[in-house]
Design an enzyme around this catalytic site. Sequence first.
Site, PDB file in Angstrom:
ATOM      1  N   HIS A  17     -19.923  22.493  -5.037  1.00  0.00           N
ATOM      2  CA  HIS A  17     -19.468  23.769  -4.456  1.00  0.00           C
ATOM      3  C   HIS A  17     -18.805  24.637  -5.526  1.00  0.00           C
ATOM      4  O   HIS A  17     -19.081  25.825  -5.646  1.00  0.00           O
ATOM      5  CB  HIS A  17     -18.426  23.523  -3.348  1.00  0.00           C
ATOM      6  CG  HIS A  17     -18.945  22.868  -2.112  1.00  0.00           C
ATOM      7  ND1 HIS A  17     -18.376  21.738  -1.575  1.00  0.00           N
ATOM      8  CD2 HIS A  17     -19.974  23.188  -1.284  1.00  0.00           C
ATOM      9  CE1 HIS A  17     -19.018  21.394  -0.472  1.00  0.00           C
ATOM     10  NE2 HIS A  17     -19.995  22.250  -0.272  1.00  0.00           N
ATOM     11  N   LYS A  41     -19.496  19.764  13.002  1.00  0.00           N
ATOM     12  CA  LYS A  41     -18.983  18.388  13.023  1.00  0.00           C
ATOM     13  C   LYS A  41     -17.464  18.425  12.902  1.00  0.00           C
ATOM     14  O   LYS A  41     -16.917  19.218  12.151  1.00  0.00           O
ATOM     15  CB  LYS A  41     -19.543  17.590  11.837  1.00  0.00           C
ATOM     16  CG  LYS A  41     -20.890  16.978  12.120  1.00  0.00           C
ATOM     17  CD  LYS A  41     -21.267  15.917  11.085  1.00  0.00           C
ATOM     18  CE  LYS A  41     -21.636  16.556   9.758  1.00  0.00           C
ATOM     19  NZ  LYS A  41     -22.030  15.582   8.731  1.00  0.00           N
ATOM     20  N   ARG A  90     -29.824  22.245  -3.204  1.00  0.00           N
ATOM     21  CA  ARG A  90     -29.934  21.011  -3.979  1.00  0.00           C
ATOM     22  C   ARG A  90     -31.357  20.465  -3.967  1.00  0.00           C
ATOM     23  O   ARG A  90     -31.785  19.825  -4.915  1.00  0.00           O
ATOM     24  CB  ARG A  90     -28.995  19.943  -3.398  1.00  0.00           C
ATOM     25  CG  ARG A  90     -27.535  20.255  -3.560  1.00  0.00           C
ATOM     26  CD  ARG A  90     -26.683  19.425  -2.658  1.00  0.00           C
ATOM     27  NE  ARG A  90     -27.002  19.705  -1.265  1.00  0.00           N
ATOM     28  CZ  ARG A  90     -26.352  19.213  -0.218  1.00  0.00           C
ATOM     29  NH1 ARG A  90     -25.350  18.378  -0.417  1.00  0.00           N
ATOM     30  NH2 ARG A  90     -26.694  19.534   1.009  1.00  0.00           N
ATOM     31  N   SER A 128     -20.540  16.646   0.612  1.00  0.00           N
ATOM     32  CA  SER A 128     -19.212  16.296   1.126  1.00  0.00           C
ATOM     33  C   SER A 128     -19.274  14.993   1.917  1.00  0.00           C
ATOM     34  O   SER A 128     -18.379  14.148   1.819  1.00  0.00           O
ATOM     35  CB  SER A 128     -18.685  17.417   2.028  1.00  0.00           C
ATOM     36  OG  SER A 128     -18.565  18.609   1.305  1.00  0.00           O
TER      37      SER A 128
END
Length: 160
Positions: A17, A41, A90, A128
């Site tokens: 990030h 979430k 990514r 993460s």
Amino acid sequence: MAVALCPGSFDPPTNGHIDVIERTARLFDRVVVAVIANPSKEPLFSLGERTAMLAQSLTGVANCEVASFDGLLVDFARRHGVDAVVKGLRAVSDFEYELQMAQMNATLAPGVETLFVTATPAWAFLSSSLVKEVARHGGGIDGFVPSVVADALTRKLTPR
Ligand code: PNS
């Protein structure tokens, strides 16, 4: 003045990030990092913790500020005079969902562009969720997250 918006859950922020935000800051006059208040979430870190960790990790980036938002991203973007939403990619698997979101946002708010920055290879495997999983099982995470995040994860996940 070109303004970029880097949104995310940042639960917690990773080196990936930070890399995307730093690179965006070199391309734009101003970068607003927007932390979503209520991600889909249940987050491990509170909104205050996530914004504070980002702010501390980005002290060296003078043209960057950290804010939070709830509701539609495009509403936040319009309120802040954003020219482009910048997201990191990514892998192709990221692209499918990111493309869908970019097209929804472009339809809701024509004029708010979405630009993609490809992940630096060294961070392309990071997420993460994976960092939290490694930390939960006692693995070393120092190379994956800013030191302030590593400390916070250790405090959060170490039983008292
Ligand atoms: O770090 P994340 O979880 O990939 O970030 C996702 C985020 C916060 C950028 C995305 O969920 C979002 O923009 N949420 C705001 C709600 C919204 O605008 N939804 C419509 C976009 S298609």
